[in-house]
Design a protein around this motif. Structure first.
Motif, mmCIF file in Angstrom:
data_model
loop_
_atom_site.group_PDB
_atom_site.id
_atom_site.type_symbol
_atom_site.label_atom_id
_atom_site.label_comp_id
_atom_site.label_asym_id
_atom_site.label_seq_id
_atom_site.Cartn_x
_atom_site.Cartn_y
_atom_site.Cartn_z
ATOM 1 N N SER A 322 43.827 36.709 35.555
ATOM 2 C CA SER A 322 44.468 35.574 36.222
ATOM 3 C C SER A 322 43.613 34.317 36.098
ATOM 4 O O SER A 322 44.122 33.214 35.835
ATOM 5 C CB SER A 322 44.716 35.899 37.693
ATOM 6 O OG SER A 322 45.557 37.028 37.829
ATOM 7 N N TYR A 323 42.307 34.487 36.295
ATOM 8 C CA TYR A 323 41.402 33.343 36.138
ATOM 9 C C TYR A 323 41.474 32.794 34.709
ATOM 10 O O TYR A 323 41.527 31.572 34.505
ATOM 11 C CB TYR A 323 39.969 33.748 36.466
ATOM 12 C CG TYR A 323 38.950 32.738 35.982
ATOM 13 C CD1 TYR A 323 38.632 31.616 36.737
ATOM 14 C CD2 TYR A 323 38.323 32.894 34.739
ATOM 15 C CE1 TYR A 323 37.722 30.664 36.279
ATOM 16 C CE2 TYR A 323 37.414 31.965 34.275
ATOM 17 C CZ TYR A 323 37.115 30.853 35.044
ATOM 18 O OH TYR A 323 36.226 29.932 34.580
ATOM 19 N N THR A 324 41.468 33.688 33.731
ATOM 20 C CA THR A 324 41.449 33.268 32.330
ATOM 21 C C THR A 324 42.718 32.492 31.971
ATOM 22 O O THR A 324 42.652 31.446 31.307
ATOM 23 C CB THR A 324 41.315 34.494 31.415
ATOM 24 O OG1 THR A 324 40.167 35.235 31.796
ATOM 25 C CG2 THR A 324 41.186 34.072 29.963
ATOM 26 N N LEU A 325 43.854 32.989 32.432
ATOM 27 C CA LEU A 325 45.104 32.281 32.153
ATOM 28 C C LEU A 325 45.121 30.923 32.857
ATOM 29 O O LEU A 325 45.561 29.920 32.278
ATOM 30 C CB LEU A 325 46.284 33.142 32.601
ATOM 31 C CG LEU A 325 47.680 32.601 32.286
ATOM 32 C CD1 LEU A 325 47.865 32.408 30.782
ATOM 33 C CD2 LEU A 325 48.764 33.533 32.837
ATOM 34 N N SER A 326 44.628 30.886 34.077
ATOM 35 C CA SER A 326 44.579 29.612 34.809
ATOM 36 C C SER A 326 43.653 28.617 34.118
ATOM 37 O O SER A 326 43.926 27.406 34.100
ATOM 38 C CB SER A 326 44.108 29.847 36.244
ATOM 39 O OG SER A 326 44.953 30.740 36.925
ATOM 40 N N LEU A 759 36.821 43.026 30.499
ATOM 41 C CA LEU A 759 37.997 43.311 29.684
ATOM 42 C C LEU A 759 39.177 42.425 30.070
ATOM 43 O O LEU A 759 39.996 42.070 29.205
ATOM 44 C CB LEU A 759 38.378 44.790 29.832
ATOM 45 C CG LEU A 759 37.401 45.792 29.210
ATOM 46 C CD1 LEU A 759 37.832 47.215 29.521
ATOM 47 C CD2 LEU A 759 37.314 45.583 27.705
ATOM 48 N N GLY A 760 39.288 42.056 31.354
ATOM 49 C CA GLY A 760 40.384 41.190 31.779
ATOM 50 C C GLY A 760 40.365 39.855 31.062
ATOM 51 O O GLY A 760 41.372 39.418 30.485
ATOM 52 N N GLU A 761 39.215 39.197 31.063
ATOM 53 C CA GLU A 761 39.128 37.908 30.379
ATOM 54 C C GLU A 761 39.220 38.072 28.870
ATOM 55 O O GLU A 761 39.840 37.262 28.179
ATOM 56 C CB GLU A 761 37.831 37.193 30.756
ATOM 57 C CG GLU A 761 37.716 35.815 30.135
ATOM 58 C CD GLU A 761 36.641 34.953 30.781
ATOM 59 O OE1 GLU A 761 36.285 33.926 30.182
ATOM 60 O OE2 GLU A 761 36.176 35.304 31.884
#
Length: 779
Positions: A322-326, A759-761
């Motif tokens: 979520s942080y990366t997309l934002s 892995l999320g980012e």
């Protein structure tokens, strides 16, 4: 120790000693404890007793060896050692890690093999589809999954796509015959050429460092521990027969000759050579006493525990993603001015609140991240303003060419070189210093064959310092049969896998020749006559030699000094290739890349082989998996690099490629291409200081104060990366300290958390890449 604890231990030890037929009576034990009996000369009764003890000892050892051999054969014969489904899942996980490592590597130069997260994700996937598969997902198949995934995931570094290749593509000057632009096809050919010989060369090293010397390879051991815990069941007890084999027999037979107090010491302090705890019977304790880690034998508890770990992984992944997309739509959040706008605008002191970099800091630990923070303070808090004020770096602070960012890189480079030379030099000189007098004495007496035999059993680079997990009881334990042969416990190798499951020597030799030939051919096709044949062969020879040092360092410290190995190769090539050669910088870069690739691949293969050794996996199956993973990783990493560089500006913006600047500056430094004003004086002083500090760290190995001595590589990384990344990693390091040392909790949960954040980012960055390629505007 409480009295009740002591009594309980004695109740456990006494039946164990009765099993071997040598239980001292109560009066003897009391007399022994009080020290009232004296040792007289050996009489006939004692001699008979000793002979009986020797027979018991040899019988125990023989039984333990048979158990170990049986376990290895059973595990290696499992069909799940090499499966199409395991390979496919490993490749998918590895491709995700490859994207992630390319993303982070181009930003800061840092990558991770992610072996433990790979095994966790593989387990979660197969557990979720267990009702639909024909045969179970076993620990040896999990070994295959993490081996393949790690091989694919490390290729961005192994093939130079986070350092050397950007330096060749974007940083070479016209007078250095640059820049060199390579098509996607040439990038893939280059990758395929350098990704195999290190893997093949690691195979013959396995017997020396894992079987004979029993080096611990902490990450490989920890991965085996996590896999055994995840799969539960009888795997915890089974591992004991593998890693211990002879060691368990030696410990048990030595117990026959021990007093009650020594038996109590056994219960509390016995560990394996690699640091996995064991109980009084020598069985593997995969589950520590910490309640958070204790899955117990109850299937329900085990199931709920791994589900909790997967839930934590998913939550961390979601937060980071979520942080990366934002951040794509609001790129300003990459640089928060937490110290005020003047420091942020004038001196680049900002914070990148990336969850992924916090996760990296968690994995690195507090010592490494605090050393990085020290480097940031020295570089960006002291040297950068000083260079700007004195006029040594008159350009903008963020300029690599004439700003303080480029100026302080030279100082960090000197620190890295000093650390590398001292560390690798000690690996070479240590056996000569410690064993030199012994070798010289035997050579003077003409005992050359005895000297050869002792080195065959021990190894030239055998570990000289006892593992931090090795107890005094293990050091005292020596079986009667060993003493008769004049051999020490550590000199006797472990029981190995059945020969049918080892890679044949003839195949290794053939593949090594083929892989070296492929390396030479690919470099000549990609770079033509820029690199002469002698330089290619010398680079490969140095890569193989330095790979041995890298594997040994990784086995003992868990750190593979690939950056130091590459810098040492660049230094050597500066002496071989004259600076008058117009291609000297290019040759220097490629030589360092070859040595780095060889050392990285050999170290990665050895960590995986250690995991497989502990779990009884087939080494041959692991080798096949590593080769497949390396081939796919070479193709994928080349394609991903081309994708990122075609969409984003490199260097610049998100991807400053600081490691590329370190590579090119090193090549220019060692080839005498000149330095900025006052850079060499400060670099020389920093190099001397950290040469001394590195020597102090080596001297303090295993002592409490070593962590307080700054590590050269960590300090240097903190200097050439902007503070935004270092601050985030330091936060992660402090989280790790709070969880592990202050709260005294087990590592698994925090490792799972870090893996999800990374892995999320890394994965959502692919979505950002697609958005950027479609020119989706920022807010």
């Amino acid at each position: 120790m409480l009295e009740s604890d002591s009594s309980r231990e004695l109740c456990v030890v006494t039946p164990l000693l009765k099993l071997f037929g040598d239980v001292p009576d109560q009066e003897t034990a009391m007399a022994s404890d009080s020290g009232s009996l004296e040792n007289d000369s050996e009489d006939e009764t004692t001699a008979l007793h000793r002979a009986s003890t020797e027979e018991d000892t040899e019988e125990v050892e023989h039984s333990a060896v048979e158990d170990s051999q049986r376990f290895l054969a059973e595990q290696a014969e499992q069909a799940q050692n090499f499966t199409l489904r395991g390979t496919a899942v490993g490749l998918v996980i590895g491709i995700i890690i490859c994207f992630s490592n390319t993303y982070f590597g181009l930003q800061t130069g840092w990558i991770s093999g992610m072996t433990m997260p790979a095994s966790l994700i593989g387990f979660a996937f197969f557990k979720s589809i267990s009702r639909y598969i024909d045969y179970p997902f076993t620990p040896v198949e999990n070994v295959l999954v993490q081996t393949v995934a790690s091989a694919v995931g490390t290729m961005p570094l192994g093939c130079g796509f986070v350092g050397v290749v950007p330096a060749l593509n974007y940083l070479l000057k016209p007078e250095e015959n640059g820049p060199i632009h390579l098509s996607a096809a040439k990038l893939i050919l280059w990758s395929l050429g350098i990704c195999f010989f290190g893997v093949v060369f690691a195979v013959p090293l396995r017997r020396q460092v894992i079987i004979r010397e029993k080096l611990k390879f902490p990450t490989g051991t920890a991965t085996a521990l996590i896999i055994s815990v995840l799969h539960g069941g009888d795997e915890h007890a089974k591992i004991a027969r593998h890693e211990s084999g002879l060691e368990s027999a030696r410990r048990r037979s030595a117990d026959i000759l021990r007093s009650r107090s020594q038996s109590q010491d056994l219960l509390h302090r016995s560990t394996t050579m690699s640091g996995i705890p064991r109980d009084a019977a020598g069985n593997f304790q995969a589950v520590p006493t910490n309640s958070d880690y204790n899955m117990g034998s109850d299937e329900g508890g085990h199931k709920s525990d791994w589900k909790a770990k997967i839930r934590l992984l998913v939550i961390a992944f979601g937060v980071s993603g979520s942080y990366t997309l934002s951040s794509y739509f609001i790129p300003q959040i990459h640089h928060l001015p937490i110290f005020g706008l003047p420091l942020a605008n004038d001196w680049l002191w900002t914070l990148n609140p990336s969850p992924a970099y916090v996760g990296q800091g968690i994995i690195m630990g507090p010592a490494t991240t605090l050393h990085m923070m020290l480097g940031a303070i020295i570089g960006w808090g002291i040297l950068s303003p000083l260079a700007k004020h004195k006029g040594w770096a008159s350009g903008p602070v963020d300029s690599w060419q004439n700003g303080s960012k480029g100026w302080i890189v030279w100082v960090s480079l000197a620190i890295m070189l000093a650390d590398s030379v001292i560390s690798l030099g000690w690996l070479v000189l240590r056996p000569l210093i410690v064993r030199g007098p012994q070798w010289y004495g035997k050579a003077r007496e003409g005992k050359f064959w005895e000297l050869w035999e002792s080195q065959q059993s021990r190894g030239f680079y055998a570990a000289l310092r006892t593992s931090e997990h090795t107890t005094s009881h293990q050091l005292r334990s020596r079986s009667v049969s060993q003493s008769k042969q004049g051999m020490k416990s550590d000199d006797i190798p472990e029981v190995d896998a059945p020969p049918a499951h080892l890679v044949p020597n003839r195949a290794v030799l053939g593949l090594l020749v083929v892989s070296i030939g492929l390396c030479v051919l690919s470099i000549r096709i990609v770079f033509g006559a820029l690199v002469p044949f002698y330089a290619i062969f010398l680079a490969i020879a140095l890569a193989l030699l330095l790979s041995v040092m890298g594997v040994r360092a990784q086995g003992e410290t868990d750190l593979n000094p690939v950056s130091g190995i590459s810098k040492l190769t660049q230094l050597i090539f500066a002496l071989v290739v004259p600076s008058s050669n117009s291609n000297a910088v290019t040759i220097n870069l490629l030589a360092g890349a070859i040595s780095e690739s060889g050392a990285l691949q050999a170290g990665d293969m050895m960590q995986d082989l250690k995991t497989g050794h502990l779990l009884g996996a087939s080494p041959r199956a692991q080798f096949y998996g590593q080769m497949i993973g390396s081939a796919v990783g070479a193709v994928v990493s080349g394609s991903v690099y081309k994708l990122y560089t075609s969409v984003y500006k490199v260097p610049g913006g998100m991807f400053e490629v600081p490691t590329g600047y370190v590579w090119i500056f090193t090549a220019r430094l060692v080839t005498g291409r000149g330095l900025p004003e006052m850079a060499w004086q400060w670099a020389l002083g920093a190099g001397i200081v950290f040469a001394v500090l590195t020597a102090v760290r080596i001297r303090g190995q295993g002592r409490w104060w070593q962590a307080w001595v700054p590590g050269g590589i960590a300090v240097a990384v903190g200097m050439y990366n902007t503070p935004a990344f270092t601050l985030a990693r330091t936060i992660g390091g402090l989280v790790s300290w709070y969880w592990r040392w202050y709260r005294k909790r087990e590592d698994t949960s925090v490792i799972v958390l870090a893996s999800g954040l990374i892995l999320g980012e890394g994965l959502v960055s692919i979505l950002n890449l697609c958005l950027a390629s479609m020119k989706v505007p920022h807010l």
